[in-house]
Design an enzyme around this catalytic site. Structure first.
Site, short mmCIF file in Angstrom:
data_model
loop_
_atom_site.label_atom_id
_atom_site.label_comp_id
_atom_site.label_asym_id
_atom_site.label_seq_id
_atom_site.Cartn_x
_atom_site.Cartn_y
_atom_site.Cartn_z
N LYS A 71 -43.34 -86.31 -50.81
CA LYS A 71 -44.71 -86.83 -50.94
C LYS A 71 -44.99 -87.38 -49.55
CE LYS A 71 -47.49 -89.91 -51.69
NZ LYS A 71 -48.42 -90.30 -50.63
N GLY A 125 -40.85 -98.32 -48.21
CA GLY A 125 -42.22 -98.83 -48.07
C GLY A 125 -42.34 -100.23 -48.60
N SER A 126 -43.47 -100.51 -49.25
CA SER A 126 -43.76 -101.88 -49.70
C SER A 126 -43.05 -102.20 -51.01
CB SER A 126 -45.27 -102.03 -49.89
OG SER A 126 -45.69 -101.21 -50.97
N GLY A 152 -45.26 -100.89 -53.93
CA GLY A 152 -45.15 -99.44 -54.11
C GLY A 152 -43.81 -99.06 -54.72
N GLY A 153 -42.74 -99.60 -54.15
CA GLY A 153 -41.40 -99.29 -54.63
C GLY A 153 -41.22 -99.70 -56.09
N GLU A 181 -36.20 -98.66 -50.76
CA GLU A 181 -35.92 -99.68 -49.75
C GLU A 181 -37.25 -100.36 -49.47
OE1 GLU A 181 -34.94 -98.82 -45.52
OE2 GLU A 181 -36.02 -100.69 -45.81
N CYS A 213 -37.87 -102.42 -40.68
CA CYS A 213 -37.35 -103.10 -41.87
C CYS A 213 -36.26 -104.10 -41.48
CB CYS A 213 -36.83 -102.09 -42.88
SG CYS A 213 -35.87 -100.80 -42.13
N GLU A 271 -41.66 -111.43 -46.44
CA GLU A 271 -41.80 -110.63 -45.22
C GLU A 271 -43.27 -110.55 -44.77
OE1 GLU A 271 -41.07 -106.39 -45.75
OE2 GLU A 271 -40.61 -106.13 -43.63
P1 NAP Z 1 -46.57 -98.28 -49.33
O1 NAP Z 1 -47.96 -98.77 -49.56
O2 NAP Z 1 -45.54 -98.80 -50.22
O3 NAP Z 1 -46.63 -96.69 -49.42
C1 NAP Z 1 -45.48 -95.88 -49.26
C2 NAP Z 1 -45.64 -94.58 -50.01
O4 NAP Z 1 -45.61 -94.85 -51.41
C3 NAP Z 1 -46.96 -93.89 -49.75
O5 NAP Z 1 -46.73 -92.50 -49.74
C4 NAP Z 1 -47.82 -94.27 -50.93
O6 NAP Z 1 -48.68 -93.22 -51.26
C5 NAP Z 1 -46.80 -94.41 -52.05
N1 NAP Z 1 -47.18 -95.42 -53.03
C6 NAP Z 1 -47.42 -96.73 -52.81
N2 NAP Z 1 -47.71 -97.37 -53.94
C7 NAP Z 1 -47.65 -96.45 -54.92
C8 NAP Z 1 -47.87 -96.48 -56.32
N3 NAP Z 1 -48.21 -97.59 -56.94
N4 NAP Z 1 -47.75 -95.33 -57.01
C9 NAP Z 1 -47.42 -94.18 -56.38
N5 NAP Z 1 -47.22 -94.08 -55.06
C10 NAP Z 1 -47.34 -95.19 -54.33
O7 NAP Z 1 -46.13 -98.58 -47.87
P2 NAP Z 1 -46.77 -98.22 -46.48
O8 NAP Z 1 -48.05 -97.47 -46.66
O9 NAP Z 1 -45.73 -97.55 -45.73
O10 NAP Z 1 -47.08 -99.61 -45.81
C11 NAP Z 1 -47.74 -100.66 -46.47
C12 NAP Z 1 -46.93 -101.93 -46.34
O11 NAP Z 1 -45.59 -101.70 -46.76
C13 NAP Z 1 -46.78 -102.45 -44.92
O12 NAP Z 1 -47.87 -103.23 -44.50
C14 NAP Z 1 -45.52 -103.22 -45.03
O13 NAP Z 1 -45.76 -104.50 -45.51
C15 NAP Z 1 -44.68 -102.48 -46.03
N6 NAP Z 1 -43.64 -101.61 -45.42
C16 NAP Z 1 -42.40 -102.10 -45.29
C17 NAP Z 1 -41.41 -101.32 -44.73
C18 NAP Z 1 -40.05 -101.84 -44.56
O14 NAP Z 1 -39.20 -101.10 -44.15
N7 NAP Z 1 -39.83 -103.07 -44.82
C19 NAP Z 1 -41.68 -100.03 -44.29
C20 NAP Z 1 -42.96 -99.55 -44.44
C21 NAP Z 1 -43.93 -100.36 -45.02
P3 NAP Z 1 -50.25 -93.34 -51.17
O15 NAP Z 1 -50.56 -94.16 -49.97
O16 NAP Z 1 -50.69 -91.93 -51.08
O17 NAP Z 1 -50.64 -94.01 -52.42
#
Ligand code: NAP
Length: 527
Positions: free
Chosen positions: A183, A240-241, A244-245, A264, A301, A392
């Site tokens: 994805k 990711g977040s 989301g996770g 993660e 991260c 974080e």
């Molecule tokens: P994210 O919002 O968690 O998205 C990551 C992936 O998961 C995207 O492909 C997103 O797809 C999908 N996703 C998210 N929520 C979902 C849900 N409820 N259902 C299905 N799929 C879902 O993370 P991000 O866009 O990479 O960054 C946003 C925030 O995450 C950052 O501001 C940061 O705080 C955190 N982050 C942390 C780390 C780390 O390593 N600590 C790394 C990256 C990001 P769609 O966008 O297409 O929905």
């Protein structure tokens, strides 16, 4: 060259009406590339192909799979500057980072290829029959690891190469024998499409079954959720977040057949500065930590988000130097306006908490999407009673906590949520003297660092990149290094199974020449 389509196996497909564009954060405007979000029928087609591919792919030898991985690495390299420029345009990250991350991604693919060529990773274990055992004869038992089936991988925003389309999750799953459906991350869908092209070409060149890899676009939650809910998907990888996770983790657990989600979800990576480090090298450490906080605009991260010390004049000096030093560094561009917006909100929300004082706050004008660094300080009592300060903030922001004494420091460390890493700066004598502090830190992390910075993750078999919840959903596994393959396999035992029908890894003759545990002894010998 970018088509804006999905890869369903080796075919480009753009049936959906819903489209989105990627964004160039440096230029602060859209890239001009338009992507078609995958439709339900395209998702189903990708999963069906992956299921069919699995029947063949799981039987392909380790050596051939290794060739596939090495060819992916070659095809990524062959994309040359076009790939690097797309990465830079969609992420705002500098060229050095793009090239370095591409090198790491290629290195990861080759490391898994090497693991497959050697072959012992399947943990073949044999306990020979003992027909004469009393009071009961012992049966012949043999066990090894097998791939679980098609897996869904969610690309990470902050690593468009190394944790995305052909990143560590994909490389480890393909190495394990699992077809992969990515994805794609919507922030770098163009980079993802180019890498998907390289994987697809490598699959064709090495004769891999159609559907061993697919790449789906989306800029909303539906595609990912449909993938996770599809009965033929057997595991999920995510970076990711937390929100989301956890959304995906819950969804996977509510399925009629629950599946593992290896998510993660971030970390604040506590750093403990013990008195000797402050007294002898406080200025050096302050400078190194200013640079570590700023690295990659703090979008790692493993970014050091929390620094602890026991109150003293040397801690005050350390804080002062870190503040002065970080204020001299130039802000960097963040990945996307949304990430920048989250950073600004998160930084301000923590800065207004009770007892928080500002150490450094970059106030000069910056270009749009550039992250202005900030460091704040708080005492141990205020930190302990306010869990908001433990969270974080994704970006160049850190909290320095002045603890009353070692007892308060241990109490605070025990109260932290699970983390990817924990760092001790000090002397070997202090590891003895502050044993309780070290133990408290150890209980909360997956990787312990001595006299270093947490940023910079070595890719090697001994790496643990995953920690107690909520750093990751399963602290027993890593998403970096060769052990990452263990997420996508399960053991199967064979009892009294005839030689001819056993997998080669378990046959008496050991035709693969791998290391096995035979009657509790490691050996490469035949039986
Ligand atoms: P994210 O919002 O968690 O998205 C990551 C992936 O998961 C995207 O492909 C997103 O797809 C999908 N996703 C998210 N929520 C979902 C849900 N409820 N259902 C299905 N799929 C879902 O993370 P991000 O866009 O990479 O960054 C946003 C925030 O995450 C950052 O501001 C940061 O705080 C955190 N982050 C942390 C780390 C780390 O390593 N600590 C790394 C990256 C990001 P769609 O966008 O297409 O929905």
């Amino acid at each position: 060259m970018i088509k804006g389509a999905n890869y369903i196996g080796d075919e480009l497909s753009a049936k959906g009406d819903k489209t989105f564009t990627t964004f160039n954060p440096q230029a602060n405007k859209v890239t001009g590339w338009t992507f078609h979000e995958a439709t339900k029928s395209e998702i189903d087609a990708a999963v069906l192909l992956a299921s069919e591919a699995f029947n063949q792919y799981k039987k392909i030898s380790g050596k051939l799979k290794a060739q596939f991985l090495r060819t992916i690495a070659d095809e990524i390299e062959a994309l040359g500057d076009a790939l690097i420029h797309t990465y830079i345009k969609e992420s705002g990250l500098p060229i050095g980072r793009a090239q370095g991350e591409r090198g790491r991604t290629i290195g990861q693919l080759k490391a898994f290829a090497k693991l497959l060529e050697e072959g012992s990773w399947v943990e073949a274990t044999i306990d020979a029959a003992k027909p004469d055992r009393v009071p009961l004869p012992k049966v012949d038992m043999r066990k090894m690891l097998f791939p679980v089936g098609p897996v869904a991988i969610f690309g990470a925003s902050n690593f468009p190469f190394a944790f995305s389309t052909a990143g560590g999750d994909t490389a480890s799953a393909l190495a394990a024998g699992c077809p992969v459906i990515v994805k794609s991350h919507p922030m770098h869908a163009g980079t993802g499409e180019l890498v998907a092209f390289a994987i697809t070409l490598a699959a064709k060149k090495t004769g891999m079954p159609k559907g061993v890899f697919s790449n789906l676009n989306s800029s909303g939650n539906e595609v990912g959720q449909q993938l996770v809910l599809h009965p033929n998907i057997k595991a999920v990888g995510f970076t990711g977040s937390f929100n989301g996770g956890m959304a995906l983790y819950k969804l996977a657990n509510e399925r009629p057949e629950p599946i593992p989600v290896f998510a993660e979800m971030g970390s604040v990576n506590p750093v403990v500065v013990l008195p000797s480090a402050l007294n002898e090298k406080g200025i050096d450490w302050a400078k190194q930590y200013a640079a570590s906080i700023m690295l990659g605009a703090g979008q790692f991260c493993t970014n050091p988000g929390l620094i602890f010390g026991i109150k003293s004049t040397s801690l005050d000096n350390f804080i002062k130097t870190l503040g002065t030093e970080i204020a001299t560094l130039e802000p960097n561009c963040m990945l996307h306006p949304n990430i920048h917006g989250n950073y600004e909100k998160g930084k301000e929300a923590l800065s207004i908490q009770g007892g928080v004082n500002v150490v450094a706050d970059y106030e000069s004008e910056v270009q749009p999407n550039y992250a202005r660094q900030k460091v704040v300080t708080v005492n141990g009592t205020n930190f302990l009673k306010n869990s908001k300060l433990h969270q974080e903030v994704f970006g160049p922001f850190s909290v320095i906590v002045r603890c009353e004494d070692a007892t308060e420091l241990s109490t605070i460390l025990k109260a932290l949520e699970g983390q990817l890493t924990g760092t001790i700066l000090g002397s070997e004598d202090e590891l003895r003297k502050y044993e309780n502090v070290v133990e408290a830190l150890k209980s909360r992390v997956g990787r312990l660092i001595f006299n270093g910075v947490p940023t910079g993750v070595e890719v090697c078999p001994s790496m643990q990149h995953g920690g107690p919840f909520p750093a990751s959903t399963d602290s027993r596994f890593t998403s970096v290094g060769e052990s990452a393959i263990k997420r996508w396999v399960r053991p199967i035992s064979f009892q009294n199974w005839p030689q001819e029908f056993l997998p080669d890894a378990l046959k008496n003759s050991n035709p693969l020449g791998i290391m096995r545990l035979v009657d509790s002894k490691n050996t490469k010998s035949a039986i």
